[in-house]
Design a protein around this motif. Sequence first.
Motif, PDB file in Angstrom:
ATOM      1  N   LEU A   1     -76.335 -84.046  83.472  1.00  0.00           N
ATOM      2  CA  LEU A   1     -75.844 -84.250  82.107  1.00  0.00           C
ATOM      3  C   LEU A   1     -75.650 -85.732  81.809  1.00  0.00           C
ATOM      4  N   GLN A   2     -75.148 -86.473  82.786  1.00  0.00           N
ATOM      5  CA  GLN A   2     -74.917 -87.901  82.567  1.00  0.00           C
ATOM      6  C   GLN A   2     -76.215 -88.686  82.462  1.00  0.00           C
ATOM      7  N   ALA A   3     -77.289 -88.148  83.023  1.00  0.00           N
ATOM      8  CA  ALA A   3     -78.587 -88.826  82.971  1.00  0.00           C
ATOM      9  C   ALA A   3     -79.476 -88.319  81.843  1.00  0.00           C
ATOM     10  N   ALA A   4     -79.072 -87.238  81.175  1.00  0.00           N
ATOM     11  CA  ALA A   4     -79.916 -86.619  80.152  1.00  0.00           C
ATOM     12  C   ALA A   4     -80.000 -87.477  78.896  1.00  0.00           C
ATOM     13  N   GLU A   5     -81.129 -87.371  78.213  1.00  0.00           N
ATOM     14  CA  GLU A   5     -81.282 -88.027  76.919  1.00  0.00           C
ATOM     15  C   GLU A   5     -80.531 -87.265  75.831  1.00  0.00           C
ATOM     16  N   LYS A   6     -80.422 -85.955  76.015  1.00  0.00           N
ATOM     17  CA  LYS A   6     -79.752 -85.120  75.019  1.00  0.00           C
ATOM     18  C   LYS A   6     -79.096 -83.942  75.730  1.00  0.00           C
ATOM     19  N   VAL A   7     -77.892 -83.570  75.266  1.00  0.00           N
ATOM     20  CA  VAL A   7     -77.173 -82.418  75.799  1.00  0.00           C
ATOM     21  C   VAL A   7     -76.731 -81.553  74.630  1.00  0.00           C
ATOM     22  N   THR A   8     -77.044 -80.276  74.706  1.00  0.00           N
ATOM     23  CA  THR A   8     -76.631 -79.330  73.664  1.00  0.00           C
ATOM     24  C   THR A   8     -75.728 -78.273  74.271  1.00  0.00           C
ATOM     25  N   VAL A   9     -74.586 -78.048  73.639  1.00  0.00           N
ATOM     26  CA  VAL A   9     -73.672 -76.978  74.032  1.00  0.00           C
ATOM     27  C   VAL A   9     -74.007 -75.761  73.171  1.00  0.00           C
ATOM     28  N   LEU A  10     -74.514 -74.721  73.796  1.00  0.00           N
ATOM     29  CA  LEU A  10     -74.914 -73.506  73.098  1.00  0.00           C
ATOM     30  C   LEU A  10     -73.831 -72.442  73.273  1.00  0.00           C
ATOM     31  N   THR A  11     -73.297 -71.947  72.155  1.00  0.00           N
ATOM     32  CA  THR A  11     -72.320 -70.868  72.210  1.00  0.00           C
ATOM     33  C   THR A  11     -72.849 -69.671  71.430  1.00  0.00           C
ATOM     34  N   ILE A  12     -72.563 -68.491  71.936  1.00  0.00           N
ATOM     35  CA  ILE A  12     -72.970 -67.246  71.288  1.00  0.00           C
ATOM     36  C   ILE A  12     -71.702 -66.438  71.075  1.00  0.00           C
ATOM     37  N   ASP A  13     -71.267 -66.342  69.835  1.00  0.00           N
ATOM     38  CA  ASP A  13     -69.978 -65.747  69.506  1.00  0.00           C
ATOM     39  C   ASP A  13     -70.144 -64.430  68.763  1.00  0.00           C
ATOM     40  N   PRO A  14     -69.121 -63.564  68.810  1.00  0.00           N
ATOM     41  CA  PRO A  14     -69.195 -62.281  68.103  1.00  0.00           C
ATOM     42  C   PRO A  14     -69.055 -62.478  66.591  1.00  0.00           C
ATOM     43  N   PRO A  15     -69.498 -61.501  65.806  1.00  0.00           N
ATOM     44  CA  PRO A  15     -69.336 -61.596  64.347  1.00  0.00           C
ATOM     45  C   PRO A  15     -67.868 -61.774  63.963  1.00  0.00           C
ATOM     46  N   GLY A  16     -67.632 -62.594  62.967  1.00  0.00           N
ATOM     47  CA  GLY A  16     -66.269 -62.838  62.521  1.00  0.00           C
ATOM     48  C   GLY A  16     -65.570 -63.954  63.260  1.00  0.00           C
ATOM     49  N   HIS A  17     -66.219 -64.523  64.270  1.00  0.00           N
ATOM     50  CA  HIS A  17     -65.620 -65.606  65.048  1.00  0.00           C
ATOM     51  C   HIS A  17     -65.564 -66.868  64.183  1.00  0.00           C
ATOM     52  N   THR A  18     -64.396 -67.493  64.104  1.00  0.00           N
ATOM     53  CA  THR A  18     -64.219 -68.659  63.234  1.00  0.00           C
ATOM     54  C   THR A  18     -63.876 -69.929  63.995  1.00  0.00           C
ATOM     55  N   LEU A  19     -63.470 -69.833  65.258  1.00  0.00           N
ATOM     56  CA  LEU A  19     -63.091 -71.019  66.008  1.00  0.00           C
ATOM     57  C   LEU A  19     -64.322 -71.796  66.470  1.00  0.00           C
ATOM     58  N   ASP A  20     -64.158 -73.078  66.693  1.00  0.00           N
ATOM     59  CA  ASP A  20     -65.227 -73.912  67.233  1.00  0.00           C
ATOM     60  C   ASP A  20     -65.198 -73.771  68.749  1.00  0.00           C
TER      61      ASP A  20
ATOM     62  N   VAL B   1     -70.575 -88.200  78.400  1.00  0.00           N
ATOM     63  CA  VAL B   1     -71.696 -87.352  77.996  1.00  0.00           C
ATOM     64  C   VAL B   1     -71.543 -86.973  76.525  1.00  0.00           C
ATOM     65  N   ARG B   2     -72.393 -87.510  75.679  1.00  0.00           N
ATOM     66  CA  ARG B   2     -72.418 -87.124  74.266  1.00  0.00           C
ATOM     67  C   ARG B   2     -73.196 -85.819  74.134  1.00  0.00           C
ATOM     68  N   SER B   3     -72.705 -84.902  73.327  1.00  0.00           N
ATOM     69  CA  SER B   3     -73.357 -83.604  73.207  1.00  0.00           C
ATOM     70  C   SER B   3     -73.382 -83.137  71.757  1.00  0.00           C
ATOM     71  N   HIS B   4     -74.237 -82.171  71.499  1.00  0.00           N
ATOM     72  CA  HIS B   4     -74.346 -81.524  70.200  1.00  0.00           C
ATOM     73  C   HIS B   4     -73.996 -80.057  70.367  1.00  0.00           C
ATOM     74  N   HIS B   5     -73.510 -79.434  69.293  1.00  0.00           N
ATOM     75  CA  HIS B   5     -73.122 -78.027  69.358  1.00  0.00           C
ATOM     76  C   HIS B   5     -74.122 -77.176  68.590  1.00  0.00           C
ATOM     77  N   GLN B   6     -74.632 -76.139  69.242  1.00  0.00           N
ATOM     78  CA  GLN B   6     -75.482 -75.152  68.594  1.00  0.00           C
ATOM     79  C   GLN B   6     -74.739 -73.821  68.644  1.00  0.00           C
ATOM     80  N   ALA B   7     -74.171 -73.402  67.505  1.00  0.00           N
ATOM     81  CA  ALA B   7     -73.389 -72.167  67.457  1.00  0.00           C
ATOM     82  C   ALA B   7     -74.263 -71.024  66.953  1.00  0.00           C
ATOM     83  N   ASN B   8     -74.189 -69.882  67.633  1.00  0.00           N
ATOM     84  CA  ASN B   8     -74.934 -68.694  67.228  1.00  0.00           C
ATOM     85  C   ASN B   8     -73.981 -67.502  67.148  1.00  0.00           C
ATOM     86  N   ILE B   9     -74.167 -66.679  66.141  1.00  0.00           N
ATOM     87  CA  ILE B   9     -73.413 -65.440  66.023  1.00  0.00           C
ATOM     88  C   ILE B   9     -74.264 -64.307  66.580  1.00  0.00           C
ATOM     89  N   HIS B  10     -73.695 -63.584  67.534  1.00  0.00           N
ATOM     90  CA  HIS B  10     -74.443 -62.524  68.205  1.00  0.00           C
ATOM     91  C   HIS B  10     -74.544 -61.311  67.291  1.00  0.00           C
TER      92      HIS B  10
END
Length: 274
Positions: A177-196, A210-219
């Motif tokens: 992660l410390q050597a990566a050019e890009k890091v993405t945090v992928l989360t898969i949450d249940p419907p109705g989930h509102t928290l980050d 480590v700078r990262s980006h968030h990719q949020a998905n609703i399952h």
Amino acid sequence: MPIKTILLHMANDDRHGARLQAAVGLAERFGAFVEVLYVATPVSMPAAVTGRGASYGYIAEATAIAHEKAEQIEHEVRQALKDCSYSWAVVEGDHVELLAERATYADLAIVTQSQGDSLDDRVVLHVPDRLPLETPCPTLVLPHDFAPDAAIGRHAVIAWKNTREAGRAVRNAMPFLQAAEKVTVLTIDPPGHTLDSGRDLMVWLERHGVRSHHQANIHQGGDVGEVILTCARDLDGDLLVMGAYGHSRLREMVLGGATRTVLGQLALPALMSH
């Protein structure tokens, strides 16, 4: 923890060269020692071989052939690792048990994805990609069709859920992660989930540089493992970081689960920890 010892699984199979090249690249990147463990026992046998005597006879013959090939493969190892520190050992027995015994003293193990489910004419004897279940050492599982010159870790995708397994996987992946050019945090949450659900991990990663980006998905239903792989592909990731077997082992074996799906359909290297 830095990666200073890499355990490399070698065998008389058609993917050993890809594993070797991956180990060379990572050893050079991290300045690591490579422990090469060549297991002469065959991983599978033809389904046409039936009966205990025939099975034993095939295994004995295949093992003898593997020993004959050992000198040739050792030469490949010697040439590929000529600029690295390494050791070479030839052993016989259960691949996972032998690897797990040595993985205790390694910082990363490298195996190839099993293809048993797609080979109707073969009987699988050993499943090396079960190694993440058996050891505290993180395991890098390469796809069966992994190209030897393909990148590993340019864009790391973390399949995140706040569990012990996922947390251990992220910690073990920190050198990547410390050597990566890009890091993405992928989360898969249940419907109705509102928290980050990725925020706390992203803050923690930031504190480690480590700078990262968030990719949020609703399952919306279906197999979570398939969702993880689809997202990683769409994000153009070349390393998946995830915990292995979050449920009990029996539940995973009987009912499947995200880990089993990912291992079965793997399309990018996956760093897994249990």
